[in-house]
Scaffold this active site. Sequence first.
Site, PDB file in Angstrom:
ATOM      1  N   HIS A  54       0.681   4.467   4.357  1.00 44.78           N
ATOM      2  CA  HIS A  54      -0.049   5.186   3.316  1.00 44.78           C
ATOM      3  C   HIS A  54       0.413   6.634   3.219  1.00 44.78           C
ATOM      4  O   HIS A  54       0.672   7.141   2.115  1.00 44.78           O
ATOM      5  CB  HIS A  54      -1.550   5.132   3.609  1.00 44.78           C
ATOM      6  CG  HIS A  54      -2.127   3.757   3.518  1.00 44.78           C
ATOM      7  ND1 HIS A  54      -3.477   3.502   3.616  1.00 44.78           N
ATOM      8  CD2 HIS A  54      -1.545   2.542   3.334  1.00 44.78           C
ATOM      9  CE1 HIS A  54      -3.708   2.209   3.497  1.00 44.78           C
ATOM     10  NE2 HIS A  54      -2.536   1.605   3.327  1.00 44.78           N
ATOM     11  N   SER A  64       0.804  -1.224   0.000  1.00 41.33           N
ATOM     12  CA  SER A  64       0.000   0.000   0.000  1.00 41.33           C
ATOM     13  C   SER A  64       0.833   1.268   0.000  1.00 41.33           C
ATOM     14  O   SER A  64       0.453   2.260  -0.625  1.00 41.33           O
ATOM     15  CB  SER A  64      -0.947   0.003   1.210  1.00 41.33           C
ATOM     16  OG  SER A  64      -1.795  -1.114   1.186  1.00 41.33           O
TER      17      SER A  64
END
Length: 298
Positions: free
Chosen positions: A249, A203
Site C-alpha cells: 500500500h 492494492s
Amino acid sequence: MDQAPGSPQEPQGASGLPGCYRHPDRETGITCTRCERPICPECMISASVGFQCPDCVRGGSGTGHTPAATQPRTIAGGTITSDPRLVTKILVGLNLALFLVQLTVGDRFTDQYDLLGRAFVPELGSVEGVAEGQWYRLVTAMFLHSSIMHIALNMLSLWWIGGPLEAALGRARFLALYMASGLAGSALTYLLEEPYQPSLGASGAIFGLFGATAILMRRLNYDMRPVIALLAINLVITAFWPNIAWQAHIGGLVGGVIVGYAMVHAPRERRSLIQYGSCALVLVAAVVMVVIRTGQLT
C-alpha cells in the site's frame, strides 16, 4: 490552445491552461470536439468521438466530428477516446478472470504466481520465490486475490477511481501509472516482508491510483476532502487490519504520487519525456529494491 473561429477568449489559469467555459476556476486540458471550448470533467459528455460540452449536445444531435485542425487531448496530453474506461474495464476483467482460474485450479496455481521472497512450497515441491530468479512474481501477484471479499473491495475501488482517472490521463498514461504503482508496491513488499510470507492483490496499484487522484483533484482545484478521507480510512485499515501487506500500500501510494504529479504538472513542451521518465524512475527504484533484497537472501 487553439480557439474555434469566432469563439471568445477563455480565461487562463496560473499554469497557462484555460479554465472551463462553464467553471472558469477549473483549469482543464480537454476541449469540446465540436466547438473546441475548454470543458472540465463535470461538463464532459461522451460522444461517438471524444467529448462534447453540454451546449453542443443540447444544440445538436451529439454526433459531431473532431475538426481536422485540432486533436483534443486530456489534461495530461493523452488522446481523447470514445470509451474513456476501456483500460479500467480490461483490468477489472483480467483480475476477475484470474480469480476464477484460482478458484478452479486451486493453490497450485496461486503458489506459482503470488509474491514470495524465498521459501519451500510443499504444493510445488521446490524452493520458490523472487530470490530464485522468478521476477515475474512481482507482476503476476498484482492480479491475484486471496478471497471473494479481497477481490470485491479491490475491484470496486478500481472501478470507482480508475474510470475518471483514465478519462483524465488517457489510456497509455493511466496504464503506465497503474503498472508503475503496482510494481513499486511489490518491490517494497519484497524488500521488507519476511521471505517466506506470500503476498498478492491489486492494492498497491490501487493505492497508486488514489495518490494520483489526489494530485489531479488538487490540480483542478476540486474539493479534496472526500478523496483524502477515503485514503485516510484505507491507511488506518492498512495499519490495524491483520494480514494486510502494508508495504504494498505504501509503495504503491508513493509511486502513484510521483507518477501522478508528473502526469498532470509536466510542462507541455516536455510532457511525454517527464511523464514517462517518472515511470522509469519508479521502475528503477523498484529494480534497486529487488536487487538489494535478492542479495540479502542469496
